[in-house]
Write a protein that holds these residues in place. Sequence first.
Motif, short mmCIF file in Angstrom:
data_model
loop_
_atom_site.label_atom_id
_atom_site.label_comp_id
_atom_site.label_asym_id
_atom_site.label_seq_id
_atom_site.Cartn_x
_atom_site.Cartn_y
_atom_site.Cartn_z
N VAL A 83 -18.96 21.38 -27.27
CA VAL A 83 -19.68 20.14 -26.99
C VAL A 83 -19.85 19.35 -28.28
O VAL A 83 -20.21 19.91 -29.32
N VAL A 84 -19.56 18.04 -28.20
CA VAL A 84 -19.83 17.12 -29.31
C VAL A 84 -20.88 16.13 -28.82
O VAL A 84 -20.69 15.47 -27.80
N PHE A 85 -21.99 16.04 -29.56
CA PHE A 85 -23.10 15.17 -29.16
C PHE A 85 -23.06 13.85 -29.95
O PHE A 85 -22.27 13.68 -30.87
N GLN A 86 -23.96 12.93 -29.58
CA GLN A 86 -24.00 11.63 -30.26
C GLN A 86 -24.37 11.79 -31.72
O GLN A 86 -23.82 11.10 -32.58
N ASP A 87 -25.31 12.67 -32.02
CA ASP A 87 -25.60 12.97 -33.43
C ASP A 87 -24.87 14.26 -33.79
O ASP A 87 -24.67 15.13 -32.94
N ALA A 88 -24.47 14.38 -35.04
CA ALA A 88 -23.59 15.47 -35.46
C ALA A 88 -24.25 16.84 -35.37
O ALA A 88 -23.57 17.85 -35.23
N ARG A 89 -25.58 16.89 -35.47
CA ARG A 89 -26.33 18.14 -35.37
C ARG A 89 -25.84 19.18 -36.37
O ARG A 89 -25.66 20.36 -36.04
N ALA A 156 -17.81 15.65 -24.61
CA ALA A 156 -18.25 14.72 -25.64
C ALA A 156 -19.26 13.75 -25.04
O ALA A 156 -18.90 12.97 -24.14
N ASP A 157 -20.50 13.80 -25.50
CA ASP A 157 -21.58 12.98 -24.94
C ASP A 157 -21.86 11.81 -25.88
O ASP A 157 -22.64 11.92 -26.81
N GLY A 161 -21.47 6.63 -30.33
CA GLY A 161 -22.40 5.57 -29.97
C GLY A 161 -23.24 5.05 -31.12
O GLY A 161 -23.67 3.90 -31.11
N ALA A 162 -23.50 5.90 -32.12
CA ALA A 162 -24.36 5.49 -33.23
C ALA A 162 -23.59 4.94 -34.43
O ALA A 162 -24.19 4.58 -35.44
N LEU A 163 -22.25 4.86 -34.30
CA LEU A 163 -21.43 4.42 -35.42
C LEU A 163 -21.17 2.93 -35.37
O LEU A 163 -21.19 2.31 -34.30
N ASP A 164 -20.88 2.34 -36.52
CA ASP A 164 -20.53 0.93 -36.55
C ASP A 164 -19.14 0.73 -35.96
O ASP A 164 -18.37 1.69 -35.78
N ALA A 165 -18.81 -0.52 -35.64
CA ALA A 165 -17.59 -0.82 -34.88
C ALA A 165 -16.32 -0.34 -35.57
O ALA A 165 -15.44 0.25 -34.93
#
Length: 252
Positions: A83-89, A156-157, A161-165
């Motif tokens: 699993v890959v989350f929105q934050d790298a954890r 991959a969730d 989403g939190a990264l710049d374009a």
Amino acid sequence: MATHSGGLTEAEGAAAVRIRNVVRSFGQRTVLDGLDLTIAPGEFVALLGRSGSGKSTLLRALAGLDHDVAGSGDLTSPEHVSVVFQDARLLPWKRLLDNVVLGLDGPLAEERGRAALDEVGLAGREQAWPVELSGGEQQRVSLARSLVREPQLLLADEPFGALDALTRIRMHTLLKRLCERHRPAVLLVTHDVDEAIVLADRVVVLDRGRIAADIPVVLPAPRRHGSTEYASLRDRLLVQLGVDLVEEDSAA
């Protein structure tokens, strides 16, 4: 058949993922309502849907992370799932290589970890601390940690989403290249229609816990935003998501 968490049962099958009549509920609220979905080995599926449509609930069910959720149905998923989350954890007290090989055993674990970091463009950074990395670099480490285990299914969730374009575009290219090399089945949860079109073999739209649309992406590579075929598919998906294209054009 083995019993899956929350009343799900797991059956054998050739597909990487097979879901039949899956129901997941929180109290009186049904989030997944008789859901059916199949993902072939090596297939990249993007999952779109408005907030509350059940995207993350489905991903958690596949990952076996919703033990306290009431549910039923048949679910088949591979033995090896990452699993890959929105934050790298990443663990801040461990260096990058240690984060990547966390939980791996055997004499080749470190060698595999170094190779994984090299694949994501971070060769030579094995002894760096997570705090020294940018957000995009941290997600690269997260990808390396997931793929070093050679999963049969990658969940991959909203990982970008939190990264710049600009960083997101680079991560799209990286993820596509890594998936072509390792060939896991992929289920990507995203709110970004363009991300879904650029990456996926198939786009599934979830609405109130059911599949509202299941559309193959047959655009030629590279998938360019300006093409007529791209624009047509994008409009079709936006309509499925409830976007009023007349109002969108007026606002533009």
